[in-house]
Enzyme design. Structure first.
Site, PDB file in Angstrom:
ATOM      1  N   SER A   1      82.149  46.000  79.947  1.00 57.10           N
ATOM      2  CA  SER A   1      82.529  46.640  80.982  1.00 57.10           C
ATOM      3  C   SER A   1      81.512  47.670  81.381  1.00 57.10           C
ATOM      4  CB  SER A   1      83.874  47.055  81.130  1.00 57.10           C
ATOM      5  OG  SER A   1      84.051  47.780  82.483  1.00 57.10           O
TER       6      SER A   1
ATOM      7  N   ASP B   1      84.450  46.259  87.119  1.00 65.12           N
ATOM      8  CA  ASP B   1      85.573  46.529  87.236  1.00 65.12           C
ATOM      9  C   ASP B   1      85.650  47.388  88.821  1.00 65.12           C
ATOM     10  OD1 ASP B   1      87.200  45.959  85.039  1.00 65.12           O
ATOM     11  OD2 ASP B   1      85.878  47.250  84.061  1.00 65.12           O
TER      12      ASP B   1
ATOM     13  N   MET C   1      87.744  49.019  91.861  1.00 62.48           N
ATOM     14  CA  MET C   1      88.869  49.781  91.802  1.00 62.48           C
ATOM     15  C   MET C   1      88.953  50.555  93.398  1.00 62.48           C
ATOM     16  SD  MET C   1      89.130  51.770  88.191  1.00 62.48           S
ATOM     17  CE  MET C   1      88.724  50.752  86.652  1.00 62.48           C
TER      18      MET C   1
ATOM     19  N   HIS D   1      86.429  41.860  88.230  1.00 65.06           N
ATOM     20  CA  HIS D   1      87.820  42.226  87.913  1.00 65.06           C
ATOM     21  C   HIS D   1      88.268  43.161  89.248  1.00 65.06           C
ATOM     22  CE1 HIS D   1      91.058  44.335  85.411  1.00 65.06           C
ATOM     23  NE2 HIS D   1      91.497  43.827  86.297  1.00 65.06           N
TER      24      HIS D   1
ATOM     25  N   MET E   1      90.765  45.578  91.079  1.00 68.83           N
ATOM     26  CA  MET E   1      91.724  46.162  90.951  1.00 68.83           C
ATOM     27  C   MET E   1      91.932  46.926  92.365  1.00 68.83           C
ATOM     28  SD  MET E   1      90.962  47.563  87.144  1.00 68.83           S
ATOM     29  CE  MET E   1      89.396  46.971  87.341  1.00 68.83           C
TER      30      MET E   1
ATOM     31  N   MET F   1      95.836  42.388  80.729  1.00 65.14           N
ATOM     32  CA  MET F   1      95.480  43.875  80.557  1.00 65.14           C
ATOM     33  C   MET F   1      96.080  44.593  79.475  1.00 65.14           C
ATOM     34  SD  MET F   1      93.581  44.398  83.166  1.00 65.14           S
ATOM     35  CE  MET F   1      93.469  46.128  82.519  1.00 65.14           C
TER      36      MET F   1
ATOM     37  N   GLY G   1      92.699  51.193  85.466  1.00 63.96           N
ATOM     38  CA  GLY G   1      92.350  52.385  86.198  1.00 63.96           C
ATOM     39  C   GLY G   1      91.172  53.225  85.741  1.00 63.96           C
ATOM     40  N   PHE G   2      91.183  53.221  84.338  1.00 59.64           N
ATOM     41  CA  PHE G   2      89.981  53.852  83.386  1.00 59.64           C
ATOM     42  C   PHE G   2      89.547  53.247  82.351  1.00 59.64           C
ATOM     43  CE2 PHE G   2      93.051  56.664  85.876  1.00 59.64           C
ATOM     44  CZ  PHE G   2      92.099  57.464  86.562  1.00 59.64           C
ATOM     45  N   GLY G   3      88.517  53.445  81.882  1.00 57.26           N
ATOM     46  CA  GLY G   3      88.088  52.963  80.713  1.00 57.26           C
ATOM     47  C   GLY G   3      88.405  54.005  79.323  1.00 57.26           C
ATOM     48  N   GLY G   4      88.455  53.605  78.213  1.00 60.00           N
ATOM     49  CA  GLY G   4      88.510  54.626  77.122  1.00 60.00           C
ATOM     50  C   GLY G   4      89.947  54.857  76.922  1.00 60.00           C
TER      51      GLY G   4
ATOM     52  N   ASP H   1      91.665  42.826  78.190  1.00 60.50           N
ATOM     53  CA  ASP H   1      90.737  43.912  78.923  1.00 60.50           C
ATOM     54  C   ASP H   1      91.518  45.209  78.879  1.00 60.50           C
ATOM     55  OD1 ASP H   1      89.114  45.500  80.515  1.00 60.50           O
ATOM     56  OD2 ASP H   1      89.613  44.525  82.301  1.00 60.50           O
ATOM     57  N   GLY H   2      90.859  46.282  77.815  1.00 66.01           N
ATOM     58  CA  GLY H   2      91.323  47.407  77.728  1.00 66.01           C
ATOM     59  C   GLY H   2      91.544  47.706  76.072  1.00 66.01           C
ATOM     60  N   GLY H   3      90.800  48.841  75.864  1.00 67.86           N
ATOM     61  CA  GLY H   3      91.051  49.304  74.516  1.00 67.86           C
ATOM     62  C   GLY H   3      90.500  48.370  73.484  1.00 67.86           C
TER      63      GLY H   3
ATOM     64  N   GLY I   1      84.618  48.232  77.079  1.00 69.23           N
ATOM     65  CA  GLY I   1      83.715  49.019  77.698  1.00 69.23           C
ATOM     66  C   GLY I   1      83.124  50.154  76.849  1.00 69.23           C
ATOM     67  N   SER I   2      84.039  50.970  76.241  1.00 72.60           N
ATOM     68  CA  SER I   2      83.769  52.228  75.368  1.00 72.60           C
ATOM     69  C   SER I   2      83.148  51.619  73.988  1.00 72.60           C
ATOM     70  CB  SER I   2      84.764  53.333  75.318  1.00 72.60           C
ATOM     71  OG  SER I   2      85.911  52.613  75.422  1.00 72.60           O
TER      72      SER I   2
HETATM   73  C1  DX5 Z   1      90.316  49.330  83.092  1.00 72.91           C
HETATM   74  C2  DX5 Z   1      89.126  48.113  82.999  1.00 72.91           C
HETATM   75  C3  DX5 Z   1      88.542  47.746  82.008  1.00 72.91           C
HETATM   76  C4  DX5 Z   1      88.119  49.146  81.150  1.00 72.91           C
HETATM   77  C5  DX5 Z   1      87.785  48.410  79.641  1.00 72.91           C
HETATM   78  O1  DX5 Z   1      91.052  49.482  84.262  1.00 72.91           O
HETATM   79  O2  DX5 Z   1      89.819  47.157  83.869  1.00 72.91           O
HETATM   80  O3  DX5 Z   1      87.517  46.600  82.184  1.00 72.91           O
HETATM   81  O4  DX5 Z   1      86.810  49.469  81.687  1.00 72.91           O
HETATM   82  O5  DX5 Z   1      87.249  49.918  79.039  1.00 72.91           O
HETATM   83  P1  DX5 Z   1      87.532  50.095  77.650  1.00 72.91           P
HETATM   84  O6  DX5 Z   1      86.947  48.897  76.914  1.00 72.91           O
HETATM   85  O7  DX5 Z   1      86.746  51.528  77.318  1.00 72.91           O
HETATM   86  O8  DX5 Z   1      89.066  50.162  77.684  1.00 72.91           O
HETATM   87 ZN    ZN Z   2      88.527  44.959  83.794  1.00 73.87          ZN
END
Ligand code: DX5
Ligand code: ZN
Length: 229
Positions: A12, A39, A41, A70, A72, A141, A146-149, A176-178, A198-199
């Site tokens: 991401s 992503d 948003m 994606h 959102m 999800m 809403g946020f990475g990390g 998707d996420g973590g 992402g992270s």
């Molecule tokens: C969250 C996004 C994800 C996010 C993943 O709203 O849809 O794609 O960026 O980031 P990590 O891998 O850091 O959770």
């Molecule tokens: Zn995403």
């Protein structure tokens, strides 16, 4: 785009250097990314703002693999054509974004893209049962969007259930996420094939030390492959 259930890593770019997207995309692809996850948003469906269609269009020439967009955002339908024109290969909408996901998926396919449907952590697998013939990807999800990390929320039961419901249909399960080398095996074992990260991909690297991206991508892929269902 041909269909397979091999593990695919989709970094991401939410975790990339926002002043250098072209080079970041080229770096992750050169280091083994299978897809590029974008992503979008809107500050309304989720509490953050990112990329409109002109930004996604600017990313397009840099993406040689698959541009996985994606959304959102709510509503979705008025923006489908704009993201098609921007060059999305896959366009994913949230089932929670409106009352007519069925129509939204039809419109995404009519616009020439693969259609994805995303489920927030609080939405059960059953919610997409009647949409499976209209979709190419279900995005589970594992954080609240809403946020990475953010910290991974365990959705392995949902993934297992979806995998069973999907059966032989050519439908990807994306997480998707973590996602990182610790959490990837859990979802891969349950039947997921596309892992957004992402992270876990961007941490410690940069366009001047891209080999770190390569190491990070391999770490997630190897962990997932060793557990894949
Ligand atoms: C969250 C996004 C994800 C996010 C993943 O709203 O849809 O794609 O960026 O980031 P990590 O891998 O850091 O959770
Ligand atoms: Zn995403």
């Amino acid at each position: 785009m041909s269909f397979d259930r091999c593990i695919k890593i989709a970094p991401s770019i939410l975790s990339a250097d926002f002043a250098n997207f072209g080079a970041e995309i080229q770096a992750i692809e050169a280091q083994g990314a299978d897809w590029v996850h974008i992503d979008v948003m809107d500050g309304h469906f989720v509490p953050n703002l990112t990329f409109g269609p002109p930004a996604v269009k600017a990313f397009r020439p840099h993406v040689k693999t698959v541009m996985d967009v994606h959304l959102m955002i709510a509503p979705v339908d008025p923006y489908i054509q704009a993201y098609a024109d921007a060059g999305a290969d896959i366009l994913t909408a949230h089932i929670e974004a409106g009352p007519h996901t069925h129509r939204t998926l039809q419109a995404i396919r009519t616009a020439g893209m693969k259609a994805g449907v995303a489920l927030n952590p609080g939405t059960p697998a059953d919610a997409v049962e009647h949409l499976l013939d209209l979709t190419d990807l279900v995005c589970v999800m594992t954080v609240n969007p809403g946020f990475g990390g953010q910290k991974f929320i365990d959705m392995t039961d949902k993934v297992r259930k979806l995998r069973q419901m999907i059966g032989d249909r050519p439908v990807h399960i994306e997480i998707d996420g973590g996602v990182d080398p610790i959490t990837a095996p859990l979802v891969a074992a349950a039947g997921a094939d596309v892992l957004v990260a992402g992270s876990a991909v961007f941490k410690g690297g940069s366009v001047s030390s891209p080999e770190v991206y390569g190491k990070n991508i391999s770490a997630v892929r190897d962990a997932a492959q060793s557990a894949a269902a």
